[in-house]
Design a protein around this motif. Sequence first.
Motif, PDB file in Angstrom:
ATOM      1  N   ASN A 145       0.925  -1.260   0.049  1.00 14.08           N
ATOM      2  CA  ASN A 145      -0.109   0.091  -0.005  1.00 14.08           C
ATOM      3  C   ASN A 145       0.773   1.538   0.009  1.00 14.08           C
ATOM      4  O   ASN A 145       1.765   1.400   0.877  1.00 14.08           O
ATOM      5  CB  ASN A 145      -0.845   0.070   1.311  1.00 14.08           C
ATOM      6  N   THR A 147       0.218   4.640  -0.046  1.00 13.83           N
ATOM      7  CA  THR A 147       0.004   5.664   0.923  1.00 13.83           C
ATOM      8  C   THR A 147       0.461   5.219   2.194  1.00 13.83           C
ATOM      9  O   THR A 147       1.158   6.149   3.065  1.00 13.83           O
ATOM     10  CB  THR A 147      -1.597   5.745   0.964  1.00 13.83           C
ATOM     11  N   LYS A 148       0.099   3.835   2.765  1.00 13.78           N
ATOM     12  CA  LYS A 148       0.580   3.443   3.910  1.00 13.78           C
ATOM     13  C   LYS A 148       2.359   3.482   3.903  1.00 13.78           C
ATOM     14  O   LYS A 148       2.808   3.669   5.400  1.00 13.78           O
ATOM     15  CB  LYS A 148       0.340   2.250   4.216  1.00 13.78           C
ATOM     16  N   TRP A 149       2.976   3.019   2.801  1.00 11.26           N
ATOM     17  CA  TRP A 149       4.275   3.156   2.936  1.00 11.26           C
ATOM     18  C   TRP A 149       4.983   4.385   3.390  1.00 11.26           C
ATOM     19  O   TRP A 149       5.818   4.724   4.154  1.00 11.26           O
ATOM     20  CB  TRP A 149       4.893   2.641   1.667  1.00 11.26           C
ATOM     21  N   GLN A 151       3.463   6.837   4.813  1.00 15.30           N
ATOM     22  CA  GLN A 151       3.115   7.303   6.333  1.00 15.30           C
ATOM     23  C   GLN A 151       3.963   6.655   7.295  1.00 15.30           C
ATOM     24  O   GLN A 151       4.494   7.130   8.129  1.00 15.30           O
ATOM     25  CB  GLN A 151       1.713   6.812   6.510  1.00 15.30           C
ATOM     26  N   ILE A 152       4.469   5.272   6.980  1.00 14.55           N
ATOM     27  CA  ILE A 152       4.812   4.464   7.967  1.00 14.55           C
ATOM     28  C   ILE A 152       6.492   4.198   7.797  1.00 14.55           C
ATOM     29  O   ILE A 152       7.201   4.443   8.877  1.00 14.55           O
ATOM     30  CB  ILE A 152       4.263   3.293   8.092  1.00 14.55           C
ATOM     31  N   GLU A 153       6.644   3.835   6.593  1.00 10.76           N
ATOM     32  CA  GLU A 153       8.248   3.337   6.092  1.00 10.76           C
ATOM     33  C   GLU A 153       9.110   4.415   5.798  1.00 10.76           C
ATOM     34  O   GLU A 153      10.308   4.466   5.980  1.00 10.76           O
ATOM     35  CB  GLU A 153       7.919   1.931   5.438  1.00 10.76           C
TER      36      GLU A 153
END
Length: 183
Positions: A145, A147-149, A151-153
């Motif tokens: 994902n 978008t998640k990458w 945000q988080i990674e």
Amino acid sequence: MISKKPLQLTLAILKPHVVKSPFALQKIRDIIIDNDFKVVRSRRTIITREEAEFFYADHKGKFFYNRLVTFVCSGPSDMHVLAGHDAIVKWRELMGPTKVYQAQYLAPNTIRGTFGLSDTRNAAHGSDSPESAEQEIKIFFKDFNTTKWYQIEEPFFSLGQVRFDPKAFVHIINEVDTTKSTI
Ligand SMILES: Nc1ccn([C@@H]2O[C@H](COP(=O)(O)OP(=O)(O)OP(=O)(O)O)[C@@H](O)[C@H]2O)c(=O)n1
Ligand SMILES: Nc1ncnc2c1ncn2[C@@H]1O[C@H](COP(=O)(O)OP(=O)(O)O)[C@@H](O)[C@H]1O
Ligand SMILES: [Mg+2]
């Protein structure tokens, strides 16, 4: 000064004839690491005919479409999600021109100039825009994902808080070790 520009993602594919050749594969992996790319995900897979037809849908009807789709399904390919500053253009520059004689003549030290066998078997793929990178990553990394990458990674990758696992050919986030807390 630390750059605040987020890292860009691209999809790199090392095509079947490269994966069959340990020397070529190692040289291309060295190029990826020596050029400061971070390897976000890696996966070896035999591309299915269905995936290849979808992936190369823009080329449907061209004289080389059938040989292209047949070739990319002919054996395992290595897929890498790469992160870096201007990763898309940078990876395409390292690959060199699409056509192998142009690559050999104009840019002999590029990946395609060195390891391309023909216009079809030109060693590697690289996304050509941020939009196609996102779409292409989705095709081969179904649970990724973007978008998640970001945000988080991405902050870990951006700050270099990752370590490299050469065997899996992937960078892993350095988790904070709470067991070593001095508080
Ligand atoms: N109708 C055609 C056929 C060929 N070509 C060009 O000529 C190159 C060489 O064609 P060919 O000899 O068929 O390629 P192969 O050596 O067979 O390699 P591959 O099938 O892997 O491309 C093609 O890739 C393409 O760039 C072309 O422009 N128009
Ligand atoms: N003229 C050609 N003859 C044979 N195969 C080709 C030709 N043009 C492109 N291809 C194959 O189709 C793939 C996709 O083409 P294209 O998107 O135009 O190039 P690129 O991979 O450089 O983005 C190429 O990497 C190559 O494998
Ligand atoms: Mg392309």
